[in-house]
Design an enzyme around this catalytic site. Structure first.
Site, short mmCIF file in Angstrom:
data_model
loop_
_atom_site.label_atom_id
_atom_site.label_comp_id
_atom_site.label_asym_id
_atom_site.label_seq_id
_atom_site.Cartn_x
_atom_site.Cartn_y
_atom_site.Cartn_z
CG ASP A 1 -20.05 -9.50 -48.04
OD1 ASP A 1 -19.83 -9.96 -49.16
OD2 ASP A 1 -21.01 -8.74 -47.79
CG ASP B 1 -20.81 -10.00 -41.54
OD1 ASP B 1 -21.23 -8.99 -42.14
OD2 ASP B 1 -19.74 -10.57 -41.83
CG ASP C 1 -15.91 -11.17 -41.50
OD1 ASP C 1 -15.06 -10.99 -42.39
OD2 ASP C 1 -17.03 -10.62 -41.52
#
EC number: 3.6.1.-
Length: 272
Positions: free
Chosen positions: A10, A8, A212
């Site tokens: 961001d 991922d 996240d």
């Protein structure tokens, strides 16, 4: 030894200032030297990610738009998934009880109805930006996803409205606490990674992944080794309590973990 690493962007690979750190770039280069396939799995647009890869001279596969597009190292489109036109029409034309701003994505870019300069802070690294349009005139046949940006509590209430209106005709997920996404049914990073691994002749067990947010959930549970960031959304950690948690993105925790994995693969890892 994993053969593919999926990241991922961001809140995971990017630091809070939305840049890739030097340690991270060095570690990515080390992975390539070990013939480990790199894959960036992000909600960001393919146009932006292709620009970033070119600027950094990185060879990586792309899963973009939270799984709506998959591109090869050469930029070839391997997979696409669009919102049905009737779903896009309902979301665009309905009067929702929300203060959140609406954003529409297709292969030509990112579109919204008004200037929101604060949102561009997340794109300082690439210079990617929205185009201002009348959203009611947006072509409906090629919308990849629609997202709403705003306060989390407001978005949670909007999520209920969207569920009631759409039922099972779309997939809803939070890509961040302040971003709720409307995606095609069955579309997520995990499903897209399945398509990519089949193309590469790999098994998901051969993959590691880092994330996240709730839009990373399917990817993290599908791979052989999934890792949650220390700064992850509480909902993600609660849903996947069995997965290891590494450090914070501000400390380039992915690089920290992978450096240990490359140098000391048989020793226990500590995020400290």
């Amino acid at each position: 030894m994993a053969r593919l690493a999926a990241f991922d962007m961001d809140g995971t690979l990017l630091m809070p200032d939305h840049h890739l750190g030097e340690k991270t770039l060095s570690t990515l280069a080390r992975l390539r030297e070990r013939d480990i396939t790199l894959t960036f799995a992000t909600g960001r647009h393919a146009l932006e990610m292709q620009h970033i890869l070119g600027a950094l001279s990185l060879d990586a596969y792309l899963i973009t738009g939270n799984g709506t597009r998959v591109h090869s190292l050469e930029g070839e489109l391997l997979h696409r998934d669009d919102l049905p036109a009737d779903v896009a029409e309902l979301v665009l034309y309905q009067q929702w009880d929300t203060r959140a701003s609406m954003h529409i994505f297709n292969d030509d870019g990112w579109f919204t109805g008004k200037e929101i300069p604060a949102l561009l802070q997340a794109f300082v690294y690439s210079g990617f930006r929205y185009q201002i349009i009348d959203v009611k005139k947006m072509p409906l046949g090629s919308v990849t996803k629609i997202c709403f940006c705003g306060d989390h509590d407001d978005l949670t209430r909007l999520q209920i409205q969207l569920y009631e209106a759409l039922g099972e005709r779309a997939h809803l997920c939070f890509s961040a606490t302040d971003c709720l996404e409307v995606l095609p049914v069955g579309c997520n990073k995990g499903a897209a990674l399945t398509v990519l691994t089949q193309h590469l002749g790999l098994s998901l067990r051969d993959c590691m992944a880092f994330g996240d947010a709730m839009n990373d959930r399917e990817m993290l549970v599908s791979v052989g080794s999934g890792f949650i960031m220390g700064n992850a959304m509480p909902q993600l950690r609660a849903e996947l309590p069995h997965l290891p948690v590494i450090g914070h993105c501000r400390n380039q925790a992915v690089s920290h973990y992978l450096t240990h994995w490359l140098d000391y693969p048989h020793l226990p890892y500590s995020p400290e």
